[in-house]
Design a protein around this motif. Sequence first.
Motif, PDB file in Angstrom:
ATOM      1  N   ARG A  87       0.826  -1.211   0.000  1.00 29.61           N
ATOM      2  CA  ARG A  87       0.000   0.000   0.000  1.00 29.61           C
ATOM      3  C   ARG A  87       0.855   1.253   0.000  1.00 29.61           C
ATOM      4  O   ARG A  87       0.600   2.197  -0.768  1.00 29.61           O
ATOM      5  CB  ARG A  87      -0.911  -0.011   1.222  1.00 29.61           C
ATOM      6  N   ASP A  88       1.888   1.289   0.836  1.00 26.66           N
ATOM      7  CA  ASP A  88       2.764   2.458   0.891  1.00 26.66           C
ATOM      8  C   ASP A  88       3.505   2.654  -0.426  1.00 26.66           C
ATOM      9  O   ASP A  88       3.702   3.791  -0.875  1.00 26.66           O
ATOM     10  CB  ASP A  88       3.758   2.305   2.037  1.00 26.66           C
ATOM     11  N   ARG A  89       3.923   1.553  -1.050  1.00 26.88           N
ATOM     12  CA  ARG A  89       4.608   1.669  -2.341  1.00 26.88           C
ATOM     13  C   ARG A  89       3.666   2.247  -3.397  1.00 26.88           C
ATOM     14  O   ARG A  89       4.070   3.109  -4.199  1.00 26.88           O
ATOM     15  CB  ARG A  89       5.108   0.293  -2.784  1.00 26.88           C
ATOM     16  N   ILE A  90       2.426   1.801  -3.417  1.00 28.72           N
ATOM     17  CA  ILE A  90       1.464   2.314  -4.399  1.00 28.72           C
ATOM     18  C   ILE A  90       1.169   3.783  -4.139  1.00 28.72           C
ATOM     19  O   ILE A  90       1.042   4.582  -5.073  1.00 28.72           O
ATOM     20  CB  ILE A  90       0.172   1.469  -4.359  1.00 28.72           C
ATOM     21  N   ARG A  91       1.087   4.167  -2.848  1.00 23.89           N
ATOM     22  CA  ARG A  91       0.829   5.573  -2.536  1.00 23.89           C
ATOM     23  C   ARG A  91       1.963   6.462  -3.072  1.00 23.89           C
ATOM     24  O   ARG A  91       1.711   7.532  -3.637  1.00 23.89           O
ATOM     25  CB  ARG A  91       0.678   5.746  -1.026  1.00 23.89           C
ATOM     26  N   ASN A  92       3.200   6.020  -2.905  1.00 18.23           N
ATOM     27  CA  ASN A  92       4.326   6.794  -3.433  1.00 18.23           C
ATOM     28  C   ASN A  92       4.314   6.828  -4.958  1.00 18.23           C
ATOM     29  O   ASN A  92       4.639   7.848  -5.576  1.00 18.23           O
ATOM     30  CB  ASN A  92       5.647   6.198  -2.937  1.00 18.23           C
ATOM     31  N   GLN A  93       3.937   5.707  -5.574  1.00 16.49           N
ATOM     32  CA  GLN A  93       3.886   5.657  -7.034  1.00 16.49           C
ATOM     33  C   GLN A  93       2.808   6.592  -7.571  1.00 16.49           C
ATOM     34  O   GLN A  93       2.985   7.208  -8.632  1.00 16.49           O
ATOM     35  CB  GLN A  93       3.604   4.220  -7.491  1.00 16.49           C
ATOM     36  N   ILE A  94       1.703   6.714  -6.852  1.00 16.44           N
ATOM     37  CA  ILE A  94       0.629   7.619  -7.271  1.00 16.44           C
ATOM     38  C   ILE A  94       1.140   9.053  -7.318  1.00 16.44           C
ATOM     39  O   ILE A  94       0.852   9.803  -8.263  1.00 16.44           O
ATOM     40  CB  ILE A  94      -0.573   7.486  -6.323  1.00 16.44           C
ATOM     41  N   ALA A  95       1.896   9.452  -6.295  1.00 17.06           N
ATOM     42  CA  ALA A  95       2.452  10.810  -6.286  1.00 17.06           C
ATOM     43  C   ALA A  95       3.337  11.039  -7.509  1.00 17.06           C
ATOM     44  O   ALA A  95       3.275  12.096  -8.152  1.00 17.06           O
ATOM     45  CB  ALA A  95       3.232  11.044  -4.995  1.00 17.06           C
ATOM     46  N   LEU A  96       4.162  10.041  -7.850  1.00 17.19           N
ATOM     47  CA  LEU A  96       5.033  10.169  -9.022  1.00 17.19           C
ATOM     48  C   LEU A  96       4.211  10.201 -10.308  1.00 17.19           C
ATOM     49  O   LEU A  96       4.488  11.003 -11.211  1.00 17.19           O
ATOM     50  CB  LEU A  96       6.022   9.005  -9.065  1.00 17.19           C
ATOM     51  N   ASP A  97       3.192   9.351 -10.395  1.00 14.76           N
ATOM     52  CA  ASP A  97       2.357   9.327 -11.601  1.00 14.76           C
ATOM     53  C   ASP A  97       1.688  10.676 -11.835  1.00 14.76           C
ATOM     54  O   ASP A  97       1.668  11.188 -12.968  1.00 14.76           O
ATOM     55  CB  ASP A  97       1.283   8.240 -11.470  1.00 14.76           C
ATOM     56  N   VAL A  98       1.106  11.237 -10.778  1.00 18.08           N
ATOM     57  CA  VAL A  98       0.420  12.526 -10.916  1.00 18.08           C
ATOM     58  C   VAL A  98       1.418  13.620 -11.265  1.00 18.08           C
ATOM     59  O   VAL A  98       1.153  14.475 -12.125  1.00 18.08           O
ATOM     60  CB  VAL A  98      -0.342  12.863  -9.619  1.00 18.08           C
ATOM     61  N   TRP A  99       2.580  13.622 -10.612  1.00 14.50           N
ATOM     62  CA  TRP A  99       3.594  14.649 -10.888  1.00 14.50           C
ATOM     63  C   TRP A  99       4.019  14.625 -12.355  1.00 14.50           C
ATOM     64  O   TRP A  99       4.039  15.659 -13.028  1.00 14.50           O
ATOM     65  CB  TRP A  99       4.803  14.429  -9.975  1.00 14.50           C
ATOM     66  N   LYS A 100       4.341  13.431 -12.860  1.00 15.04           N
ATOM     67  CA  LYS A 100       4.803  13.324 -14.249  1.00 15.04           C
ATOM     68  C   LYS A 100       3.686  13.677 -15.229  1.00 15.04           C
ATOM     69  O   LYS A 100       3.920  14.375 -16.224  1.00 15.04           O
ATOM     70  CB  LYS A 100       5.312  11.911 -14.507  1.00 15.04           C
ATOM     71  N   ALA A 101       2.467  13.195 -14.969  1.00 16.61           N
ATOM     72  CA  ALA A 101       1.355  13.486 -15.879  1.00 16.61           C
ATOM     73  C   ALA A 101       1.030  14.976 -15.879  1.00 16.61           C
ATOM     74  O   ALA A 101       0.740  15.562 -16.932  1.00 16.61           O
ATOM     75  CB  ALA A 101       0.127  12.669 -15.482  1.00 16.61           C
ATOM     76  N   TYR A 102       1.082  15.601 -14.707  1.00 20.64           N
ATOM     77  CA  TYR A 102       0.791  17.033 -14.620  1.00 20.64           C
ATOM     78  C   TYR A 102       1.831  17.843 -15.377  1.00 20.64           C
ATOM     79  O   TYR A 102       1.491  18.770 -16.124  1.00 20.64           O
ATOM     80  CB  TYR A 102       0.741  17.462 -13.158  1.00 20.64           C
ATOM     81  N   GLN A 103       3.112  17.509 -15.163  1.00 21.52           N
ATOM     82  CA  GLN A 103       4.153  18.258 -15.855  1.00 21.52           C
ATOM     83  C   GLN A 103       4.068  18.048 -17.367  1.00 21.52           C
ATOM     84  O   GLN A 103       4.281  18.984 -18.152  1.00 21.52           O
ATOM     85  CB  GLN A 103       5.536  17.836 -15.331  1.00 21.52           C
ATOM     86  N   SER A 104       3.766  16.825 -17.790  1.00 14.41           N
ATOM     87  CA  SER A 104       3.636  16.546 -19.230  1.00 14.41           C
ATOM     88  C   SER A 104       2.461  17.313 -19.819  1.00 14.41           C
ATOM     89  O   SER A 104       2.556  17.864 -20.929  1.00 14.41           O
ATOM     90  CB  SER A 104       3.452  15.047 -19.460  1.00 14.41           C
ATOM     91  N   LEU A 105       1.346  17.360 -19.084  1.00 13.72           N
ATOM     92  CA  LEU A 105       0.187  18.093 -19.584  1.00 13.72           C
ATOM     93  C   LEU A 105       0.450  19.590 -19.611  1.00 13.72           C
ATOM     94  O   LEU A 105       0.024  20.292 -20.543  1.00 13.72           O
ATOM     95  CB  LEU A 105      -1.037  17.782 -18.721  1.00 13.72           C
ATOM     96  N   THR A 106       1.165  20.091 -18.615  1.00  9.35           N
ATOM     97  CA  THR A 106       1.517  21.511 -18.612  1.00  9.35           C
ATOM     98  C   THR A 106       2.368  21.857 -19.829  1.00  9.35           C
ATOM     99  O   THR A 106       2.138  22.875 -20.508  1.00  9.35           O
ATOM    100  CB  THR A 106       2.278  21.859 -17.320  1.00  9.35           C
ATOM    101  N   THR A 107       3.352  21.004 -20.120  1.00  6.81           N
ATOM    102  CA  THR A 107       4.184  21.217 -21.298  1.00  6.81           C
ATOM    103  C   THR A 107       3.362  21.158 -22.578  1.00  6.81           C
ATOM    104  O   THR A 107       3.533  21.994 -23.488  1.00  6.81           O
ATOM    105  CB  THR A 107       5.302  20.158 -21.343  1.00  6.81           C
ATOM    106  N   ALA A 108       2.464  20.172 -22.658  1.00 13.27           N
ATOM    107  CA  ALA A 108       1.627  20.040 -23.860  1.00 13.27           C
ATOM    108  C   ALA A 108       0.694  21.230 -24.019  1.00 13.27           C
ATOM    109  O   ALA A 108       0.441  21.695 -25.141  1.00 13.27           O
ATOM    110  CB  ALA A 108       0.833  18.739 -23.789  1.00 13.27           C
ATOM    111  N   THR A 109       0.177  21.749 -22.912  1.00 13.67           N
ATOM    112  CA  THR A 109      -0.713  22.914 -22.969  1.00 13.67           C
ATOM    113  C   THR A 109       0.033  24.134 -23.498  1.00 13.67           C
ATOM    114  O   THR A 109      -0.487  24.886 -24.339  1.00 13.67           O
ATOM    115  CB  THR A 109      -1.291  23.196 -21.569  1.00 13.67           C
ATOM    116  N   GLN A 110       1.238  24.339 -23.011  1.00 11.08           N
ATOM    117  CA  GLN A 110       2.040  25.459 -23.503  1.00 11.08           C
ATOM    118  C   GLN A 110       2.416  25.257 -24.975  1.00 11.08           C
ATOM    119  O   GLN A 110       2.457  26.213 -25.760  1.00 11.08           O
ATOM    120  CB  GLN A 110       3.292  25.610 -22.636  1.00 11.08           C
ATOM    121  N   SER A 111       2.672  23.986 -25.343  1.00 18.77           N
ATOM    122  CA  SER A 111       3.036  23.706 -26.733  1.00 18.77           C
ATOM    123  C   SER A 111       1.881  23.970 -27.685  1.00 18.77           C
ATOM    124  O   SER A 111       2.097  24.350 -28.841  1.00 18.77           O
ATOM    125  CB  SER A 111       3.490  22.246 -26.862  1.00 18.77           C
TER     126      SER A 111
END
Length: 453
Positions: free
Chosen positions: A349-373
Amino acid sequence: MSLTSLPVLAGGINDPFGTEAMAPLKPSPQLSARVGEAPCATALPASALTAVDAVDLALCNHPQTREVWAAARAQAALVGVAKAGWLPNLDASASTTRFQYENNAYTRNAAALTLSWLLVDFGQRSANVENAQQLLNAAAATQDATVQSLFLAALQSYYSAQATQAAVISANEAERSARESYQAANARYEVGVATPADRLQAQTALSQATLNRIRAEGDARNALGALANALGFAAQQRIVLADLPAAPAEAVFQKEVDALIAEAQARRPDLKAAEAQLKAAEASIDLARAQGRPTISLGAGPSWQDSAGVITQGGSVGLTLNVPIFSGFDTTYRVRSAAAQADVRAAQRDRIRNQIALDVWKAYQSLTTATQSLKTTADLVASAEQSERVALGRYKAGVGTVLDLLVAQSALASARLQRIQAQLDWNVYRATLAQSMGALDYTLLQAAAEGRP
């Protein structure tokens, strides 16, 4: 447990505990934004295939959706098995025996009806039901996570196919511009105001544009084949896609990353599944401990016997106390194993919780870049189109070079492809962020159809 707390047999004799109602809905068009008992789609729609149609077909036809749904229904049935432990057992028995003593023979017939009911077990049945219920919650959450993964995969295939078709249109435009440049260079050459090098350069650019168009068409056919396969059809199945929706004018996301991560950790089905698995493991500890405790059972029932014509009838009722004294340390090791399994589930459970934070961080940054692009590539295409028109006009007027024209046309073709890629990235990363937050459903597609971010 009192008689008043027994389950009401409202589900019928085939499902007295109502376990079918406990199981999640079959993955189908019945996701959060869709209502009604719409049947699963098995054929392509008569109109152009939309993103909603693609997701419906993928979820209805993919074997993995049937697999996770069957697993959830199997676990729901095990909840019924666990609850059955609260009810009494009623058994009937009958026997006939032929006896022979020298010259004498007789037959003995016997029958009995036995009621047995476990009255007290110091938490064993309660822990068993809790374990089964939490495993059902985990199975339902696993189904949700699987559905969202398949949802995202279907969207990625669909958006990729749309992008390759848009690339074909862009390649056709580039070929048309290259042909116009060649015709202009050839006309200038024929009247003696251009060199052979100008015409050859324009011819080379036209041949390259034609080659790019041929490759783009091949990529588009491959993407359609991959989409057909993802939807459960043969790769050669003819598919007509709906037009690529225009990107929203203002694709802005105001939420802070910390808030998105917190929301994801509250919604992600795989984390919910891990939490349920942990609770099931904790219930298994209680179950292992209870298995080493005393039990009290009630036994009652009538009996009948016919032996050589002598009929006897009787009955019995009694309580049985069973006290485990020594079981070879079986209970000790069962509890120890269950506790270790709970530690495993907690770590997962703790491993999945940490992975969720990484997933959201990467997806958010990728979407921010795509929005600016998106905005940048829109400006890039507009300026490249203007530059190409000016270069063509200057060349036709005899004040520009063919090299300037070809460079401008190449820049325009590149800008159009970057615009297509930016639109593809924005659509995919938007869906990826929704999936990483556990919020990927049909509302996302409805917002896209309406031009909303």
